[in-house]
Design an enzyme around this catalytic site. Structure first.
Site, PDB file in Angstrom:
ATOM      1  N   HIS A   4      34.098   6.812 -44.471  1.00  0.00           N
ATOM      2  CA  HIS A   4      34.890   5.794 -45.157  1.00  0.00           C
ATOM      3  C   HIS A   4      33.997   4.576 -45.409  1.00  0.00           C
ATOM      4  CE1 HIS A   4      36.547   3.101 -41.617  1.00  0.00           C
ATOM      5  NE2 HIS A   4      35.330   3.493 -41.356  1.00  0.00           N
ATOM      6  N   CYS A  19      30.176  -2.432 -42.539  1.00  0.00           N
ATOM      7  CA  CYS A  19      31.244  -1.466 -42.838  1.00  0.00           C
ATOM      8  C   CYS A  19      31.503  -1.352 -44.330  1.00  0.00           C
ATOM      9  CB  CYS A  19      32.544  -1.856 -42.135  1.00  0.00           C
ATOM     10  SG  CYS A  19      32.411  -1.800 -40.347  1.00  0.00           S
ATOM     11  N   HIS A  23      29.903   5.193 -44.468  1.00  0.00           N
ATOM     12  CA  HIS A  23      29.464   5.556 -43.127  1.00  0.00           C
ATOM     13  C   HIS A  23      30.571   6.428 -42.550  1.00  0.00           C
ATOM     14  CE1 HIS A  23      32.043   2.091 -42.340  1.00  0.00           C
ATOM     15  NE2 HIS A  23      32.212   2.554 -41.118  1.00  0.00           N
ATOM     16  N   HIS A  29      32.654   8.388 -38.833  1.00  0.00           N
ATOM     17  CA  HIS A  29      33.016   8.361 -37.414  1.00  0.00           C
ATOM     18  C   HIS A  29      33.556   9.718 -36.983  1.00  0.00           C
ATOM     19  CE1 HIS A  29      32.632   4.003 -37.124  1.00  0.00           C
ATOM     20  NE2 HIS A  29      33.377   3.851 -38.187  1.00  0.00           N
ATOM     21  N   ASP A  48      39.837  15.818 -41.848  1.00  0.00           N
ATOM     22  CA  ASP A  48      38.591  16.264 -41.231  1.00  0.00           C
ATOM     23  C   ASP A  48      37.545  16.616 -42.280  1.00  0.00           C
ATOM     24  OD1 ASP A  48      36.914  16.943 -39.085  1.00  0.00           O
ATOM     25  OD2 ASP A  48      37.402  19.068 -39.345  1.00  0.00           O
TER      26      ASP A  48
END
Lengths: 146, 146, 146, 146, 146, 146
Positions: free
Chosen positions: F20, F39, F45, F47, F85
C-alpha cells in the site's frame, strides 16, 4: 458527531531496558526480603520492558489517521523512553522520585506524564507494561471502578 | 559407533533477569561514556536474558533421549540461573568477578561453568545468549577458527 | 559450478498439534515414571509442534528460487503434517510404528521421509523440531560426527 | 593468536517494510503467473522483513566487544535499511537493479554491500532474512560447498 | 475509597501441555467427525496451552503490588497447572469430569476454580486461554451481557 | 437466558501480505510527503498484516463451541484474506476503492464486510489489525463513544 468517523483505538509499542529493585525504605532488610524476595536484591536487577500505549479517537478524513503515529512515537520517546531507557528506576528518573518502582507504580507515573502531552483530539485509553513474558500490568486511568 | 543412533542437537532455554553496566575501571568516566554510551550509566540498567543451551550426542535407544532434559534443566538452573537471576552481573556473581559483563564475556563464563557439569556422553555444542530482540551472541567454545 | 549462484539455505515452517507419551514397553510402569516423569502419563499429553525444514541449493537464475517454497510446502504438508497433525504419535502414525516418540526419534523419522521426496537439485540440510518454547531438537542427518 | 579471546558470533537484528513482486521480464504474464502464483501480482505485495546480521571475531579485552553493536547498527541502517525500508524492491533500490527480488537474491545483494563496510577485525558470517514466519533464507557467503 | 490508589489490572501467564479430543458421547462417530473434524480423532491430539490470568485491584501503598505475583503464581500452579499439565483433559482432570473440553468449557472451569482461591482485595477480571497461535478464548465471568 | 452458558469471546487469527501507500489524491506530492513521510513512497511499500477477529456468544451445550472456528476461518479467508493477500490495498481491493488505506480505514472496511457473513447467534466484538510489531489498531464497531 454526525460527520465523524467511528472511534478507533491505536496502539504504539515502545521499549526500554532498566534496572530497579523492590524495597520499602520504611522496613528492615528482613521485611523487604520476606515480601519482595529476590526482587529486593540490594544490588539491583533489571528487565527489558515493553510498553504498549493505546489512544482512542476519530480518524481524520484527510489522513485516515486517529493520530500520526510518528508524532505519538516522538512523544513517547521524548517523555518516557529517554527518561527510563538504560536507567535505574529507583535513582535516575525524575518522575519516579520517592516511588516504589513496582510495575503498578511505574505505569501510573507514565500515564500521568503522557496525558500532559497528547493532542486534544485523542484520549489516552490504556497503558500495557510488560516486565517479563509472565508478568504485566494494564492501566486505564484513575477513574475505573473496582 | 556402528550401533549408535545418529548425532542430534538438543536445546534447552533458560531465562534470567539481571542488572549490569559496561564500564572499564582502567578508563575515565568520559572514556567509558564515549565507548559504552548509555550502557555505562553508573546506576546500572538491566535486561531479560534468554539463554539457549545446545548439547549434542546420540539418542539412548531405551529412552529416545540424547540427555534427559529435566536433568539438563536442573544443571542450568543450579549452576547458571540461580547465580545470575535477579543479580547484578558486575557485583554479585562469583564466576564473573573481574569480568567486564558484555554479552561476549558472560557467555564465555557460562560455557566454562557448564562444561564442568555435563555428563560424559554429551558435548556442549553452542550457547546462544539473547540480551534484547536486537542483540545476541553465540559461542561454540574456544576452538573455533576465525 | 562456474556459472552457478552461491549456495543458499531456505527454511519453511510447518506446524502440527499431536498427542504422545514417553513410555518404554520393556519397562515397568514404575521404571517409566522414574525416567519419563509426567511425560509418561498413561492417558497421554500433547504439544503444538513447530517444524522448521531447511534445504540448501543454488538459486535458479530464471526464478531466483533455490526451490519453489509452494512445492516444498506441499511436500511437507502431504508427507509429514497430514500424518502427524491431530494424531497420536504413539498409535496413529505409520512411519513412527514401534518408535518411542521422543523429539529425537520423531525428527529422525521425519528426515527419513522427507529425503525421499525432495528434488535432486537441493539437499535436506537441517530439521529443527520445537516441542515447547523451552525444548527443541535439531538434526543434520546421519553423517554428523560426535 | 595466543593472547586472543575465543571467536564469538554476534547478531544484530534490523527491520524493513517493503513492496516487491516476483516477475521474470523474459516470460509472458501466463508463465509468470504459473511459476510465481500470487507473488506475481502486477500491482505488488509487501512484507515486514527481519534481517539478522551475524559477524564473528575476537572480543576486545578492553571493551568486551567483538564489535560495537552501535557501530554495526549504524552500518546496517545506513547501507541496507535506509535503502530498503518503505521502498519497492523491484524499482527503488540501486543495488537491486536488474535483480529478480526473491529472498535468495535480496540476501546475496545485502551480503555484497555489507562486506564492503565492516571493519577488518571481524568477518561477516551469516545473513538470515525472514520474509514471513513461514519463509526465510540464510546465506553464509559465496564459498559454501553444495 | 478516597485514599486508595487507582484500579490496575495485573496479568500472570501460566502454561500447560495437555491432550484432549472433542467428542460428544451422545452422538455417533460419524456425527462427531462431521462436527469436530480432525479434533475428534479417537486417539487424542494435544496442545501447548498458554493461560493469561488477569486480576484487578488497588495497589498496596506499602508494596506497590495489587497482589504479590509470587502468590498468584502459586495459586495458579497449584489449582490449575498441576491438574492440567501433561494430562488428558477428557480423562484426568477432576474439575473437567463430564465436560466436553472445548477451550470455551475449559476456561469456564478454570474460572470457577480460581475465584475460590483469590484473596478478597482483588477480583478475577479475565482469563485468556490460547490453544494455538490462531485460536484463543477470553472469559470475563458469568455476568457479561451478550 | 436462564439455560444459556455464559458469554465468551473467541478470537481467530488471519494473515495477509499486502502493498500500500498513504497518499491523499487531493494534495500535492509535497503535502503528502510532509504528512505521510516514507509511507507516501509512490512505488509502494508493504507489510505482513496479522488480523485478530474476536466474536462473542454463548457456547453451544452440544459442541462446547461459541462458533465452529473452522467455519469462522472459512468466512475470514473467503471474505477478507483472499481479497487482501498479495494485493495492492490502493488498487486491487473492491471494498477499499476510494479509501485511503490507513490501518484505521482498512479495519473499518473489514468490519463492514465481516458483519454481513457471521451467523446470528454470535456478534462481532473486536478486530485487531497489526501492521508491524510497533503499530496496531483495534475497532469495536461504530457505536463506541469517544
Amino acid at each position: 458527531m454526525s460527520n465523524e468517523t467511528p472511534v478507533l483505538f491505536i496502539t504504539r509499542r515502545a521499549h526500554f531496558n532498566a534496572a530497579h529493585k523492590l524495597f520499602n525504605p520504611l522496613w528492615t532488610k528482613e521485611e523487604n526480603d520476606e515480601v519482595f524476595g529476590k526482587c529486593a536484591n540490594e544490588h539491583w536487577h533489571g528487565h527489558n520492558f515493553d510498553l504498549f500505549v493505546t489512544i482512542k479517537g476519530h480518524a481524520n478524513p484527510n489522513t485516515g489517521f486517529v493520530m500520526d503515529l510518528k508524532r505519538l512515537k516522538t512523544i513517547i520517546e521524548k517523555e518516557v523512553v529517554e527518561k527510563l531507557d538504560h536507567k535505574n528506576l529507583n535513582l535516575d528518573v525524575p518522575f519516579l522520585q520517592g516511588v516504589l518502582p513496582s510495575i503498578e507504580n511505574i505505569v501510573i507515573a507514565i500515564w500521568n506524564i503522557l496525558i500532559l502531552h497528547l493532542p486534544e483530539n485523542v484520549k489516552l485509553h490504556k497503558l500495557h507494561l510488560i516486565e517479563t513474558q509472565n508478568n504485566s500490568v494494564e492501566y486505564y486511568g484513575p477513574n475505573i471502578p473496582f
